[in-house]
Design a protein around this motif. Structure first.
Motif, PDB file in Angstrom:
ATOM      1  N   GLU A 175       0.842  -1.183   0.000  1.00 26.64           N
ATOM      2  CA  GLU A 175       0.000   0.000   0.000  1.00 26.64           C
ATOM      3  C   GLU A 175       0.885   1.243   0.000  1.00 26.64           C
ATOM      4  OE1 GLU A 175      -2.995   2.153   3.049  1.00 26.64           O
ATOM      5  OE2 GLU A 175      -3.693   0.189   2.339  1.00 26.64           O
ATOM      6  N   HIS A 176       0.613   2.129  -0.932  1.00 26.33           N
ATOM      7  CA  HIS A 176       1.411   3.359  -1.055  1.00 26.33           C
ATOM      8  C   HIS A 176       0.471   4.524  -1.344  1.00 26.33           C
ATOM      9  CE1 HIS A 176       4.908   5.805  -1.639  1.00 26.33           C
ATOM     10  NE2 HIS A 176       4.602   6.081  -2.885  1.00 26.33           N
ATOM     11  N   LEU A 177       0.579   5.549  -0.537  1.00 31.59           N
ATOM     12  CA  LEU A 177      -0.281   6.735  -0.678  1.00 31.59           C
ATOM     13  C   LEU A 177      -1.760   6.353  -0.617  1.00 31.59           C
ATOM     14  CD1 LEU A 177       1.661   8.564  -3.545  1.00 31.59           C
ATOM     15  CD2 LEU A 177       1.903   8.881  -1.073  1.00 31.59           C
ATOM     16  N   TRP A 218       9.613   8.657  -3.367  1.00 31.94           N
ATOM     17  CA  TRP A 218      10.644   7.641  -3.591  1.00 31.94           C
ATOM     18  C   TRP A 218      10.142   6.525  -4.508  1.00 31.94           C
ATOM     19  CZ3 TRP A 218       9.748   2.598  -2.070  1.00 31.94           C
ATOM     20  CH2 TRP A 218       8.686   2.401  -1.168  1.00 31.94           C
ATOM     21  N   PHE A 219       8.831   6.264  -4.482  1.00 29.71           N
ATOM     22  CA  PHE A 219       8.231   5.286  -5.395  1.00 29.71           C
ATOM     23  C   PHE A 219       7.409   6.085  -6.398  1.00 29.71           C
ATOM     24  CE2 PHE A 219       5.325   2.091  -6.951  1.00 29.71           C
ATOM     25  CZ  PHE A 219       6.093   0.935  -6.974  1.00 29.71           C
ATOM     26  N   ARG A 220       7.919   6.158  -7.612  1.00 34.89           N
ATOM     27  CA  ARG A 220       7.327   7.064  -8.597  1.00 34.89           C
ATOM     28  C   ARG A 220       6.117   6.434  -9.285  1.00 34.89           C
ATOM     29  NH1 ARG A 220       9.974  11.421 -10.199  1.00 34.89           N
ATOM     30  NH2 ARG A 220       9.389  11.259 -12.398  1.00 34.89           N
ATOM     31  N   LEU A 221       4.987   7.092  -9.145  1.00 35.46           N
ATOM     32  CA  LEU A 221       3.759   6.671  -9.815  1.00 35.46           C
ATOM     33  C   LEU A 221       3.485   7.631 -10.968  1.00 35.46           C
ATOM     34  CD1 LEU A 221       1.467   5.943  -6.729  1.00 35.46           C
ATOM     35  CD2 LEU A 221       2.758   4.297  -8.088  1.00 35.46           C
ATOM     36  N   MET A 265       9.630  -9.857   2.696  1.00 36.80           N
ATOM     37  CA  MET A 265      10.463  -9.088   3.608  1.00 36.80           C
ATOM     38  C   MET A 265      11.923  -9.456   3.374  1.00 36.80           C
ATOM     39  SD  MET A 265       8.452  -7.143   5.384  1.00 36.80           S
ATOM     40  CE  MET A 265       9.584  -6.630   6.680  1.00 36.80           C
ATOM     41  N   VAL A 266      12.753  -8.455   3.205  1.00 34.89           N
ATOM     42  CA  VAL A 266      14.170  -8.671   2.961  1.00 34.89           C
ATOM     43  C   VAL A 266      14.903  -8.424   4.282  1.00 34.89           C
ATOM     44  CG1 VAL A 266      16.164  -8.056   1.554  1.00 34.89           C
ATOM     45  CG2 VAL A 266      13.843  -7.829   0.610  1.00 34.89           C
ATOM     46  N   ILE A 267      15.466  -9.489   4.826  1.00 35.70           N
ATOM     47  CA  ILE A 267      16.202  -9.381   6.091  1.00 35.70           C
ATOM     48  C   ILE A 267      17.648  -9.047   5.735  1.00 35.70           C
ATOM     49  CG2 ILE A 267      16.696 -10.459   8.288  1.00 35.70           C
ATOM     50  CD1 ILE A 267      13.673 -10.184   7.516  1.00 35.70           C
ATOM     51  N   THR A 268      18.068  -7.873   6.116  1.00 38.10           N
ATOM     52  CA  THR A 268      19.387  -7.367   5.723  1.00 38.10           C
ATOM     53  C   THR A 268      20.250  -7.113   6.953  1.00 38.10           C
ATOM     54  OG1 THR A 268      18.937  -4.979   5.851  1.00 38.10           O
ATOM     55  CG2 THR A 268      18.162  -6.142   3.887  1.00 38.10           C
ATOM     56  N   ALA A 269      21.498  -6.768   6.683  1.00 40.09           N
ATOM     57  CA  ALA A 269      22.412  -6.407   7.770  1.00 40.09           C
ATOM     58  C   ALA A 269      21.945  -5.155   8.491  1.00 40.09           C
ATOM     59  CB  ALA A 269      23.816  -6.213   7.210  1.00 40.09           C
ATOM     60  N   GLU A 270      21.043  -4.408   7.856  1.00 42.97           N
ATOM     61  CA  GLU A 270      20.520  -3.179   8.450  1.00 42.97           C
ATOM     62  C   GLU A 270      19.133  -3.378   9.061  1.00 42.97           C
ATOM     63  OE1 GLU A 270      20.697  -0.083   5.511  1.00 42.97           O
ATOM     64  OE2 GLU A 270      22.653  -0.742   4.785  1.00 42.97           O
ATOM     65  N   GLY A 271      18.668  -4.618   9.088  1.00 44.03           N
ATOM     66  CA  GLY A 271      17.359  -4.910   9.648  1.00 44.03           C
ATOM     67  C   GLY A 271      16.390  -5.410   8.586  1.00 44.03           C
ATOM     68  N   ALA A 272      15.144  -5.640   9.008  1.00 44.83           N
ATOM     69  CA  ALA A 272      14.109  -6.143   8.102  1.00 44.83           C
ATOM     70  C   ALA A 272      13.532  -4.994   7.290  1.00 44.83           C
ATOM     71  CB  ALA A 272      13.010  -6.841   8.888  1.00 44.83           C
ATOM     72  N   LEU A 273      13.434  -5.208   5.970  1.00 40.36           N
ATOM     73  CA  LEU A 273      12.923  -4.177   5.077  1.00 40.36           C
ATOM     74  C   LEU A 273      11.786  -4.731   4.230  1.00 40.36           C
ATOM     75  CD1 LEU A 273      16.330  -2.791   3.729  1.00 40.36           C
ATOM     76  CD2 LEU A 273      14.793  -1.609   5.317  1.00 40.36           C
ATOM     77  N   PRO A 274      10.656  -4.014   4.137  1.00 39.78           N
ATOM     78  CA  PRO A 274       9.651  -4.388   3.137  1.00 39.78           C
ATOM     79  C   PRO A 274      10.282  -4.347   1.748  1.00 39.78           C
ATOM     80  CG  PRO A 274       8.784  -2.753   4.675  1.00 39.78           C
ATOM     81  CD  PRO A 274      10.256  -2.831   4.921  1.00 39.78           C
ATOM     82  N   PHE A 275       9.808  -5.234   0.884  1.00 37.40           N
ATOM     83  CA  PHE A 275      10.471  -5.396  -0.413  1.00 37.40           C
ATOM     84  C   PHE A 275      10.690  -4.084  -1.156  1.00 37.40           C
ATOM     85  CE2 PHE A 275      10.205  -5.770  -5.008  1.00 37.40           C
ATOM     86  CZ  PHE A 275      11.311  -6.575  -5.259  1.00 37.40           C
ATOM     87  N   GLN A 276       9.658  -3.256  -1.294  1.00 37.93           N
ATOM     88  CA  GLN A 276       9.794  -2.054  -2.112  1.00 37.93           C
ATOM     89  C   GLN A 276      10.771  -1.048  -1.500  1.00 37.93           C
ATOM     90  OE1 GLN A 276       8.893  -1.955  -5.087  1.00 37.93           O
ATOM     91  NE2 GLN A 276       7.326  -3.561  -5.203  1.00 37.93           N
ATOM     92  N   ARG A 277      10.870  -1.015  -0.178  1.00 39.57           N
ATOM     93  CA  ARG A 277      11.867  -0.144   0.447  1.00 39.57           C
ATOM     94  C   ARG A 277      13.274  -0.604   0.087  1.00 39.57           C
ATOM     95  NH1 ARG A 277      10.783   5.004   2.027  1.00 39.57           N
ATOM     96  NH2 ARG A 277       8.739   5.073   3.038  1.00 39.57           N
ATOM     97  N   TYR A 278      13.470  -1.932   0.090  1.00 41.73           N
ATOM     98  CA  TYR A 278      14.769  -2.488  -0.303  1.00 41.73           C
ATOM     99  C   TYR A 278      15.030  -2.274  -1.787  1.00 41.73           C
ATOM    100  CZ  TYR A 278      17.994  -6.119  -1.919  1.00 41.73           C
ATOM    101  OH  TYR A 278      19.011  -6.785  -2.558  1.00 41.73           O
ATOM    102  N   GLY A 288      13.406   1.949  -2.825  1.00 40.73           N
ATOM    103  CA  GLY A 288      13.870   3.011  -1.951  1.00 40.73           C
ATOM    104  C   GLY A 288      15.364   3.004  -1.738  1.00 40.73           C
ATOM    105  N   LEU A 289      15.945   1.812  -1.518  1.00 42.68           N
ATOM    106  CA  LEU A 289      17.376   1.701  -1.236  1.00 42.68           C
ATOM    107  C   LEU A 289      18.161   1.095  -2.387  1.00 42.68           C
ATOM    108  CD1 LEU A 289      17.115   0.544   2.489  1.00 42.68           C
ATOM    109  CD2 LEU A 289      17.650   2.833   1.627  1.00 42.68           C
ATOM    110  N   GLN A 290      17.478   0.907  -3.537  1.00 41.04           N
ATOM    111  CA  GLN A 290      18.145   0.426  -4.751  1.00 41.04           C
ATOM    112  C   GLN A 290      18.953  -0.858  -4.524  1.00 41.04           C
ATOM    113  OE1 GLN A 290      17.933   2.218  -8.095  1.00 41.04           O
ATOM    114  NE2 GLN A 290      16.133   2.589  -6.816  1.00 41.04           N
ATOM    115  N   CYS A 291      18.420  -1.738  -3.664  1.00 44.90           N
ATOM    116  CA  CYS A 291      19.010  -3.064  -3.409  1.00 44.90           C
ATOM    117  C   CYS A 291      20.389  -2.994  -2.762  1.00 44.90           C
ATOM    118  CB  CYS A 291      19.096  -3.891  -4.705  1.00 44.90           C
ATOM    119  SG  CYS A 291      17.562  -4.027  -5.615  1.00 44.90           S
ATOM    120  N   ALA A 292      20.755  -1.863  -2.173  1.00 47.72           N
ATOM    121  CA  ALA A 292      22.101  -1.699  -1.618  1.00 47.72           C
ATOM    122  C   ALA A 292      22.371  -2.536  -0.368  1.00 47.72           C
ATOM    123  CB  ALA A 292      22.359  -0.226  -1.328  1.00 47.72           C
TER     124      ALA A 292
END
Length: 328
Positions: A49-51, A97-100, A149-162, A165-169
């Motif tokens: 869900e966005h906006l 950040w998520f362009r519609l 959910m993408v579990i990263t070294a920086e914590g859990a991220l919802p897919f679209q944020r990863y 938003g963060l360009q898979c970094a």
């Protein structure tokens, strides 16, 4: 030539498991060859869900691609897009950040309205596809919410944020699919997989971890794939050890998986055959199942048609293999 090669499968249903851009390209080739005999089961783990709107990125990519509306230059979204809404939103201090795009926004608004009125995601997608003249059936993997959910070294991220938003970094440690253990595949999805006349199942060259695994996380889909008698063929998303687009090889490296064809084969232990690119010819001997070597890079419509025909021909040649698999 393609039509002649696929005559044995004409009139028989084929199912494709698909994510976004790369998978949609092959799905388009399959639709161009077999039309209404194709059912595309699409990942919805990317939905969010966005906006205040329900956004289904992979479904929309498949719908726009099969409906002839996709932006071929960007590889996602609608052709002829404009950005007045997102620019005005930014001027108000809103999230951009998520362009519609303006044209794309119409889909999200109408989908959100439909879902809030009690129409299912499956019903909305089918009605939209019919309005756009799409021959294939496009099915969300589930009408229940599943969230990657993408579990990263920086914590859990919802897919679209990863992903956006963060360009898979961030470095990926593992992936989780929230609610997958409780979610059910739709009756339409299960009917397509259980069809006794099913000719083949094609796993498109989508990201195995981000796009295909959410589909496979549904227990009733896994069970259906385990007993299906039709041949199951996967197309490797790697060419020369690299992904054409997206973070597939980055994720494989971070998960400690070698970026090669044998790893893709092991990732799908239920398949009957794997299609790999000519650049990976030397890896064929390391793959412990039937392998087709062909060009998997899809630059043009002709490339999509050719690879689709290769998939169907290869699957057709594996019918006996599939029967032995289910017998054991």
């Amino acid at each position: 030539m393609s039509a002649q090669r696929t005559t044995s499968l004409r009139g028989r249903p084929v199912v494709a498991l698909c994510g976004g851009v790369g998978g949609a390209k092959l799905a388009l080739g399959l639709q161009r060859l077999i039309g209404a005999d194709l059912t595309v089961i699409v990942n919805t783990g990317d939905d969010f869900e966005h906006l205040g709107l329900h956004v289904s990125p992979d479904i929309d990519t498949v719908v726009y691609t099969l409906g002839g509306l996709s932006d071929l230059e960007r590889g996602w979204g609608r052709a002829g897009e404009s950005w007045n809404f997102i620019e005005a939103l930014g001027a108000l201090g809103g999230e951009t950040w998520f362009r519609l795009g303006d044209r794309d926004l119409a889909m999200h608004v109408d989908r959100t309205r439909a879902l809030r009125s009690g129409i299912s995601l499956t019903e909305f997608t089918a009605a939209t596809a019919r309005r756009l003249g799409i021959a294939a059936d496009i099915l969300p993997m589930s009408d229940d919410r599943v969230e990657t959910m993408v579990i990263t070294a920086e914590g859990a991220l919802p897919f679209q944020r990863y992903f956006v938003g963060l360009q898979c970094a961030p470095v990926v440690k593992r992936l989780e699919f929230s609610n997958a253990e409780r979610a059910a595949a739709s009756s339409q999805v299960l009917a397509a997989l259980r069809n006794p006349d099913l000719a083949a199942i094609i796993i498109c060259p989508s990201n195995p971890y981000l796009s295909v695994d959410p589909i496979l996380a549904l227990s009733d889909i896994r069970k259906a794939l385990g007993v299906v008698t039709a041949p199951i063929v996967a197309v490797s998303p790697l060419i020369g050890g690299q992904a054409v687009k997206g973070p597939t090889t980055k994720i494989m490296a971070e998960l400690g998986v070698a970026a090669d064809s044998a790893s893709i084969a092991r990732h799908y232990p239920f398949i009957d055959g794997l299609i790999i690119d000519e650049a990976d010819r030397t890896e064929a001997g390391k793959i412990d199942l039937p392998t087709l070597i062909t060009s998997t890079f899809m630059r043009s419509l002709a490339d999509r048609d050719r690879l689709a025909a290769d998939c169907l021909d290869f699957a057709g040649s594996l019918a006996a293999v599939a029967l032995r698999r289910t017998a054991t």
